[in-house]
Scaffold this motif. Structure first.
Motif, mmCIF file in Angstrom:
data_model
loop_
_atom_site.group_PDB
_atom_site.id
_atom_site.type_symbol
_atom_site.label_atom_id
_atom_site.label_comp_id
_atom_site.label_asym_id
_atom_site.label_seq_id
_atom_site.Cartn_x
_atom_site.Cartn_y
_atom_site.Cartn_z
ATOM 1 N N PHE A 157 0.956 -1.284 -0.066
ATOM 2 C CA PHE A 157 0.011 0.173 -0.068
ATOM 3 C C PHE A 157 0.829 1.249 -0.006
ATOM 4 O O PHE A 157 0.529 2.108 -0.721
ATOM 5 N N ASP A 158 1.981 1.234 1.002
ATOM 6 C CA ASP A 158 2.671 2.289 0.985
ATOM 7 C C ASP A 158 3.626 2.738 -0.308
ATOM 8 O O ASP A 158 3.919 3.685 -0.877
ATOM 9 N N ARG A 159 4.017 1.618 -0.805
ATOM 10 C CA ARG A 159 4.762 1.535 -1.925
ATOM 11 C C ARG A 159 3.996 2.008 -3.188
ATOM 12 O O ARG A 159 4.287 2.999 -4.165
ATOM 13 N N ALA A 160 2.641 1.514 -3.264
ATOM 14 C CA ALA A 160 1.837 2.205 -4.274
ATOM 15 C C ALA A 160 1.677 3.606 -4.373
ATOM 16 O O ALA A 160 1.645 4.296 -5.282
ATOM 17 N N ASP A 191 0.223 -2.507 -6.962
ATOM 18 C CA ASP A 191 0.580 -2.532 -5.725
ATOM 19 C C ASP A 191 -0.708 -2.553 -4.810
ATOM 20 O O ASP A 191 -0.864 -3.104 -3.802
ATOM 21 N N TYR A 192 -1.730 -1.440 -4.988
ATOM 22 C CA TYR A 192 -2.991 -1.318 -4.271
ATOM 23 C C TYR A 192 -3.855 -2.715 -4.248
ATOM 24 O O TYR A 192 -4.211 -3.188 -3.461
ATOM 25 N N SER A 193 -3.752 -3.171 -5.600
ATOM 26 C CA SER A 193 -4.551 -4.628 -5.771
ATOM 27 C C SER A 193 -3.702 -5.488 -4.963
ATOM 28 O O SER A 193 -4.442 -6.571 -4.204
ATOM 29 N N THR A 194 -2.263 -5.762 -4.777
ATOM 30 C CA THR A 194 -1.806 -6.610 -4.069
ATOM 31 C C THR A 194 -2.017 -6.466 -2.728
ATOM 32 O O THR A 194 -2.162 -7.466 -1.855
ATOM 33 N N LYS A 232 -9.169 1.803 3.763
ATOM 34 C CA LYS A 232 -8.129 2.842 3.148
ATOM 35 C C LYS A 232 -7.649 2.202 1.742
ATOM 36 O O LYS A 232 -7.184 3.089 0.836
ATOM 37 N N TYR A 233 -7.239 0.806 1.567
ATOM 38 C CA TYR A 233 -6.806 0.334 0.330
ATOM 39 C C TYR A 233 -7.812 0.605 -0.618
ATOM 40 O O TYR A 233 -7.261 0.865 -1.887
ATOM 41 N N PHE A 234 -9.005 0.508 -0.591
ATOM 42 C CA PHE A 234 -10.156 0.503 -1.597
ATOM 43 C C PHE A 234 -10.130 1.943 -1.956
ATOM 44 O O PHE A 234 -10.279 2.218 -2.922
ATOM 45 N N GLY A 272 -9.413 3.415 -5.406
ATOM 46 C CA GLY A 272 -10.772 4.250 -6.075
ATOM 47 C C GLY A 272 -10.275 5.526 -6.505
ATOM 48 O O GLY A 272 -10.825 6.026 -7.515
ATOM 49 N N ASN A 273 -9.556 6.538 -5.639
ATOM 50 C CA ASN A 273 -9.130 7.582 -6.150
ATOM 51 C C ASN A 273 -8.426 7.666 -7.308
ATOM 52 O O ASN A 273 -8.258 8.458 -8.274
ATOM 53 N N LEU A 274 -7.254 6.577 -7.418
ATOM 54 C CA LEU A 274 -6.378 6.451 -8.706
ATOM 55 C C LEU A 274 -7.300 6.131 -9.738
ATOM 56 O O LEU A 274 -7.106 6.635 -10.819
ATOM 57 N N ASN A 275 -8.434 5.286 -9.868
ATOM 58 C CA ASN A 275 -9.057 4.648 -10.823
ATOM 59 C C ASN A 275 -9.772 5.963 -11.252
ATOM 60 O O ASN A 275 -10.087 6.180 -12.631
#
Length: 323
Positions: free
Chosen positions: A138-141, A156-159, A169-171, A175-178
């Protein structure tokens, strides 16, 4: 529809509201050292300067402890003394390079300084020790996203989600990036999953509302913006977003109410006066509309004077002819 409606000023929204939630990694190691214990208690109490002093004392007694440097680095990080925190995390790594947490928190300090490439190095090193840690991905993403490497960030978010699908927070971040990438369907799906995991997630409601508004699903957008407002009553951006969605449904009076709320929070907001004036004009509340256009112009939104000439002067001329 009254042509004045087309002159509404929309607020520029940042659709990729990246959320980096620092997950502090504290040690589970036990210590009988009184200074260490007091330092840890001070950290829990939010007294970071006091904690740093205790860790200073502990390091005098044990200057070769990677754990003490790590905890002092945490105190410095919380005080936003990022460069000094990095120094302490680096000392921990020199003394013990096998612990992922030292690299993770140094990466967070680098993120705070926008040193994204340095952060990537640390997260990659951390993954060598623990390749199943969702938080590291998550942090690396986030670092990849800041470097505009969006496909890698999404991966990375998906991983992270594949290792831990319980964190809203992962979603939200995915979501924000999508959303930023124009993938509205994927963004709505992510925000919806975040809301299911955390029904109090204001950012997820706001993000999903933005997507619905862009798709013209104004009723759904208004619902989500209203939920977001419940969690933060003084966020003017959400009131703006809700007002614009209401305008999409030609609910001019309700939109005017939102602009009035914004003005109550910031009486110098020229755009709110201007937009409320547009709402009043569409409701044929001419005096109120013209008063708002005057106020917007006085506050520096000079195009409001063009509306005054076009609309208010025309109305005055009509009144003169009737007399």
């Amino acid at each position: 529809m009254n042509k004045l409606f087309t002159k509404i000023k929309t607020m520029v929204r940042i659709f990729s509201t990246i959320i980096l939630i620092i997950t502090f990694i504290y040690s589970c190691a036990a210590s009988e050292d009184m200074s260490y214990q007091r330092g840890m208690q001070s950290m829990e109490d939010g007294r970071y300067l006091t904690a740093k002093s205790y860790f200073d004392d502990a390091l005098v007694q044990n200057p070769a402890s990677p754990e003490l440097y790590f905890q002092r680095g945490n105190a410095k990080l919380m005080m936003e003394d990022y460069h000094s925190a990095i120094d302490d995390y680096s000392r921990s790594i020199v003394l013990d390079s096998s612990s992922a947490k030292y690299f993770i928190n140094r990466g967070l300090a680098h993120i705070s300084l926008t040193n994204y490439n340095d952060a990537l190095f640390d997260y990659n090193e951390a993954l060598k020790t623990d390749s199943n840690d969702a938080q590291i991905y998550f942090d690396r993403a986030y670092a990849y996203e800041m470097l505009t490497e969006y496909d890698t960030a999404l991966s990375d978010y998906s991983t992270a989600i594949s290792f831990d699908s319980t964190k809203s927070k992962y979603f939200v971040n995915r979501g924000n990036l999508n959303s930023f990438l124009g993938k509205s369907g994927e963004a709505i799906s992510d925000f919806t999953k975040a809301i299911l995991l955390n029904p109090d997630d204001k950012i997820a409601y706001q993000g999903r509302g933005d997507e619905y508004a862009m798709m013209g699903e104004y009723e759904d957008a208004i619902h989500d913006f209203s939920k977001a407002i419940e969690f933060e009553l003084e966020d003017m951006n959400v009131y703006y977003a809700r007002a614009e969605a209401k305008l999409g449904m030609e609910e001019f009076l309700s939109a005017a109410v939102d602009y009035t709320i914004i003005i109550s929070m910031d009486s110098s907001d020229a755009t709110a006066y201007y937009n409320r004036g547009i709402c009043y004009a569409n409701l044929d509340l001419k005096n109120s509309a013209c008063a708002d256009f005057v106020k917007a112009g006085e506050l520096g939104l000079f195009e409001a004077y063009e509306i005054l000439k076009e609309y208010c002067k025309a109305e005055n001329e009509k009144g003169k002819k009737k007399k």
